[in-house]
Design a protein around this motif. Sequence first.
Motif, PDB file in Angstrom:
ATOM      1  N   SER A 219       0.843  -1.179   0.000  1.00 55.59           N
ATOM      2  CA  SER A 219       0.000   0.000   0.000  1.00 55.59           C
ATOM      3  C   SER A 219       0.886   1.240   0.000  1.00 55.59           C
ATOM      4  CB  SER A 219      -0.894  -0.006   1.242  1.00 55.59           C
ATOM      5  OG  SER A 219      -1.638   1.176   1.295  1.00 55.59           O
ATOM      6  N   ALA A 220       0.550   2.206  -0.817  1.00 56.48           N
ATOM      7  CA  ALA A 220       1.356   3.419  -0.904  1.00 56.48           C
ATOM      8  C   ALA A 220       0.501   4.635  -0.581  1.00 56.48           C
ATOM      9  CB  ALA A 220       1.942   3.548  -2.299  1.00 56.48           C
ATOM     10  N   GLU A 221       1.006   5.475   0.266  1.00 55.31           N
ATOM     11  CA  GLU A 221       0.375   6.748   0.576  1.00 55.31           C
ATOM     12  C   GLU A 221       1.229   7.819  -0.085  1.00 55.31           C
ATOM     13  OE1 GLU A 221      -2.494   7.169   2.189  1.00 55.31           O
ATOM     14  OE2 GLU A 221      -2.675   5.014   2.488  1.00 55.31           O
ATOM     15  N   ALA A 222       0.792   8.316  -1.230  1.00 54.02           N
ATOM     16  CA  ALA A 222       1.646   9.181  -2.033  1.00 54.02           C
ATOM     17  C   ALA A 222       1.165  10.624  -2.069  1.00 54.02           C
ATOM     18  CB  ALA A 222       1.730   8.623  -3.448  1.00 54.02           C
ATOM     19  N   GLN A 223       0.527  11.090  -1.041  1.00 58.77           N
ATOM     20  CA  GLN A 223       0.065  12.465  -1.037  1.00 58.77           C
ATOM     21  C   GLN A 223       1.087  13.365  -0.376  1.00 58.77           C
ATOM     22  OE1 GLN A 223      -3.634  12.385   1.007  1.00 58.77           O
ATOM     23  NE2 GLN A 223      -4.754  11.525  -0.703  1.00 58.77           N
ATOM     24  N   CYS A 224       1.227  14.565  -0.914  1.00 59.39           N
ATOM     25  CA  CYS A 224       2.092  15.527  -0.260  1.00 59.39           C
ATOM     26  C   CYS A 224       1.368  16.069   0.974  1.00 59.39           C
ATOM     27  CB  CYS A 224       2.463  16.656  -1.210  1.00 59.39           C
ATOM     28  SG  CYS A 224       1.088  17.714  -1.693  1.00 59.39           S
ATOM     29  N   ALA A 225       2.088  16.751   1.819  1.00 57.10           N
ATOM     30  CA  ALA A 225       1.517  17.230   3.082  1.00 57.10           C
ATOM     31  C   ALA A 225       0.383  18.219   2.853  1.00 57.10           C
ATOM     32  CB  ALA A 225       2.609  17.862   3.929  1.00 57.10           C
TER      33      ALA A 225
ATOM     34  N   CYS B 196      -1.637  18.492   0.145  1.00 58.91           N
ATOM     35  CA  CYS B 196      -2.804  17.801  -0.415  1.00 58.91           C
ATOM     36  C   CYS B 196      -3.534  17.029   0.683  1.00 58.91           C
ATOM     37  CB  CYS B 196      -2.384  16.839  -1.512  1.00 58.91           C
ATOM     38  SG  CYS B 196      -1.684  17.642  -2.957  1.00 58.91           S
ATOM     39  N   ARG B 197      -2.783  16.379   1.531  1.00 60.95           N
ATOM     40  CA  ARG B 197      -3.384  15.610   2.615  1.00 60.95           C
ATOM     41  C   ARG B 197      -4.171  16.508   3.553  1.00 60.95           C
ATOM     42  NH1 ARG B 197      -2.897  10.690   4.783  1.00 60.95           N
ATOM     43  NH2 ARG B 197      -1.100  10.105   3.554  1.00 60.95           N
ATOM     44  N   ALA B 198      -3.624  17.661   3.903  1.00 61.31           N
ATOM     45  CA  ALA B 198      -4.313  18.579   4.819  1.00 61.31           C
ATOM     46  C   ALA B 198      -5.613  19.087   4.222  1.00 61.31           C
ATOM     47  CB  ALA B 198      -3.400  19.746   5.176  1.00 61.31           C
ATOM     48  N   VAL B 199      -5.598  19.422   2.947  1.00 60.14           N
ATOM     49  CA  VAL B 199      -6.807  19.927   2.299  1.00 60.14           C
ATOM     50  C   VAL B 199      -7.853  18.834   2.187  1.00 60.14           C
ATOM     51  CG1 VAL B 199      -7.722  20.795   0.122  1.00 60.14           C
ATOM     52  CG2 VAL B 199      -5.633  21.766   1.060  1.00 60.14           C
ATOM     53  N   LEU B 200      -7.444  17.640   1.803  1.00 58.37           N
ATOM     54  CA  LEU B 200      -8.404  16.567   1.590  1.00 58.37           C
ATOM     55  C   LEU B 200      -8.928  15.981   2.893  1.00 58.37           C
ATOM     56  CD1 LEU B 200      -6.768  14.806  -1.442  1.00 58.37           C
ATOM     57  CD2 LEU B 200      -8.819  16.221  -1.435  1.00 58.37           C
ATOM     58  N   GLU B 201      -8.145  16.002   3.964  1.00 58.92           N
ATOM     59  CA  GLU B 201      -8.628  15.479   5.242  1.00 58.92           C
ATOM     60  C   GLU B 201      -9.626  16.419   5.888  1.00 58.92           C
ATOM     61  OE1 GLU B 201      -5.256  14.573   7.638  1.00 58.92           O
ATOM     62  OE2 GLU B 201      -4.962  12.613   6.708  1.00 58.92           O
ATOM     63  N   SER B 202      -9.568  17.698   5.529  1.00 56.51           N
ATOM     64  CA  SER B 202     -10.522  18.636   6.101  1.00 56.51           C
ATOM     65  C   SER B 202     -11.900  18.502   5.449  1.00 56.51           C
ATOM     66  CB  SER B 202     -10.016  20.068   5.962  1.00 56.51           C
ATOM     67  OG  SER B 202      -9.958  20.425   4.593  1.00 56.51           O
ATOM     68  N   ALA B 203     -11.954  17.904   4.274  1.00 54.08           N
ATOM     69  CA  ALA B 203     -13.236  17.702   3.594  1.00 54.08           C
ATOM     70  C   ALA B 203     -14.033  16.608   4.306  1.00 54.08           C
ATOM     71  CB  ALA B 203     -12.988  17.313   2.142  1.00 54.08           C
ATOM     72  N   GLU B 204     -15.339  16.669   4.173  1.00 55.74           N
ATOM     73  CA  GLU B 204     -16.191  15.689   4.846  1.00 55.74           C
ATOM     74  C   GLU B 204     -16.111  14.315   4.193  1.00 55.74           C
ATOM     75  OE1 GLU B 204     -20.144  17.103   5.233  1.00 55.74           O
ATOM     76  OE2 GLU B 204     -19.535  18.936   6.244  1.00 55.74           O
ATOM     77  N   GLY B 205     -16.079  14.263   2.887  1.00 53.30           N
ATOM     78  CA  GLY B 205     -16.068  12.969   2.190  1.00 53.30           C
ATOM     79  C   GLY B 205     -14.656  12.459   1.998  1.00 53.30           C
ATOM     80  N   GLN B 206     -14.418  11.221   2.359  1.00 55.42           N
ATOM     81  CA  GLN B 206     -13.090  10.640   2.184  1.00 55.42           C
ATOM     82  C   GLN B 206     -12.929   9.997   0.813  1.00 55.42           C
ATOM     83  OE1 GLN B 206     -10.444  10.914   4.207  1.00 55.42           O
ATOM     84  NE2 GLN B 206     -11.729  12.310   5.370  1.00 55.42           N
ATOM     85  N   ALA B 207     -14.007   9.904   0.052  1.00 52.73           N
ATOM     86  CA  ALA B 207     -13.924   9.303  -1.285  1.00 52.73           C
ATOM     87  C   ALA B 207     -13.034  10.140  -2.194  1.00 52.73           C
ATOM     88  CB  ALA B 207     -15.311   9.164  -1.892  1.00 52.73           C
TER      89      ALA B 207
ATOM     90  N   ILE C  87      -7.853  10.909  -5.146  1.00 49.39           N
ATOM     91  CA  ILE C  87      -6.623  11.664  -5.394  1.00 49.39           C
ATOM     92  C   ILE C  87      -5.406  10.786  -5.136  1.00 49.39           C
ATOM     93  CG2 ILE C  87      -5.207  13.591  -4.550  1.00 49.39           C
ATOM     94  CD1 ILE C  87      -7.458  14.599  -6.209  1.00 49.39           C
ATOM     95  N   ASN C  88      -5.429  10.025  -4.050  1.00 50.38           N
ATOM     96  CA  ASN C  88      -4.298   9.160  -3.710  1.00 50.38           C
ATOM     97  C   ASN C  88      -4.074   8.098  -4.782  1.00 50.38           C
ATOM     98  OD1 ASN C  88      -2.162   8.294  -2.115  1.00 50.38           O
ATOM     99  ND2 ASN C  88      -3.427   6.785  -1.075  1.00 50.38           N
ATOM    100  N   LYS C  89      -5.134   7.494  -5.271  1.00 47.01           N
ATOM    101  CA  LYS C  89      -5.001   6.488  -6.325  1.00 47.01           C
ATOM    102  C   LYS C  89      -4.473   7.099  -7.612  1.00 47.01           C
ATOM    103  CE  LYS C  89      -8.441   3.321  -4.519  1.00 47.01           C
ATOM    104  NZ  LYS C  89      -9.760   2.718  -4.699  1.00 47.01           N
ATOM    105  N   GLY C  90      -4.896   8.315  -7.920  1.00 47.65           N
ATOM    106  CA  GLY C  90      -4.402   9.001  -9.111  1.00 47.65           C
ATOM    107  C   GLY C  90      -2.918   9.293  -9.028  1.00 47.65           C
ATOM    108  N   ILE C  91      -2.455   9.704  -7.853  1.00 43.68           N
ATOM    109  CA  ILE C  91      -1.036   9.983  -7.667  1.00 43.68           C
ATOM    110  C   ILE C  91      -0.216   8.709  -7.818  1.00 43.68           C
ATOM    111  CG2 ILE C  91       0.685  10.719  -5.968  1.00 43.68           C
ATOM    112  CD1 ILE C  91      -1.450  12.692  -4.930  1.00 43.68           C
ATOM    113  N   VAL C  92      -0.685   7.620  -7.238  1.00 47.17           N
ATOM    114  CA  VAL C  92       0.041   6.349  -7.345  1.00 47.17           C
ATOM    115  C   VAL C  92       0.065   5.885  -8.798  1.00 47.17           C
ATOM    116  CG1 VAL C  92       0.010   3.915  -6.675  1.00 47.17           C
ATOM    117  CG2 VAL C  92      -0.409   5.678  -4.971  1.00 47.17           C
ATOM    118  N   TYR C  93      -1.025   6.057  -9.520  1.00 42.91           N
ATOM    119  CA  TYR C  93      -1.081   5.691 -10.941  1.00 42.91           C
ATOM    120  C   TYR C  93      -0.058   6.489 -11.738  1.00 42.91           C
ATOM    121  CZ  TYR C  93      -2.839   5.465 -15.718  1.00 42.91           C
ATOM    122  OH  TYR C  93      -2.934   5.316 -17.068  1.00 42.91           O
ATOM    123  N   LEU C  94      -0.024   7.800 -11.534  1.00 40.83           N
ATOM    124  CA  LEU C  94       0.923   8.642 -12.257  1.00 40.83           C
ATOM    125  C   LEU C  94       2.370   8.320 -11.894  1.00 40.83           C
ATOM    126  CD1 LEU C  94      -0.922  12.066 -12.121  1.00 40.83           C
ATOM    127  CD2 LEU C  94      -0.553  10.637 -14.122  1.00 40.83           C
ATOM    128  N   MET C  95       2.599   7.855 -10.682  1.00 40.96           N
ATOM    129  CA  MET C  95       3.947   7.512 -10.247  1.00 40.96           C
ATOM    130  C   MET C  95       4.402   6.191 -10.874  1.00 40.96           C
ATOM    131  SD  MET C  95       5.223   6.897  -6.362  1.00 40.96           S
ATOM    132  CE  MET C  95       4.283   5.396  -6.196  1.00 40.96           C
TER     133      MET C  95
END
Length: 73
Positions: A18-24, A26-37, A42-50
């Motif tokens: 499992s890879a967590e490929a979010q920058c700090a 991006c993670r802060a902005v996305l964790e503040s949102a209500e929906g985790q989907a 975003i995380n899957k997209g980053i791993v795909y591009l990597m």
Amino acid sequence: MKKTLFLTILLLVFMVTSAEAQCAMCRAVLESAEGQAQAEGINKGIVYLMAIPYLLVGGIGIAIYRNFRTKKN
């Protein structure tokens, strides 16, 4: 020697982790949102591009290896 190298490379290729490929930020902005989907998407997209550059370099490496192997024979 060749068999050990081949098995090592094969193991590394098929080892899935499992890879967590979010920058700090991006993670802060996305964790503040209500929906985790959205964060998961975003995380899957980053791993795909990597992964794409690694696949391309691996394909080029295999082509070079096969080219040298056929020249030897």
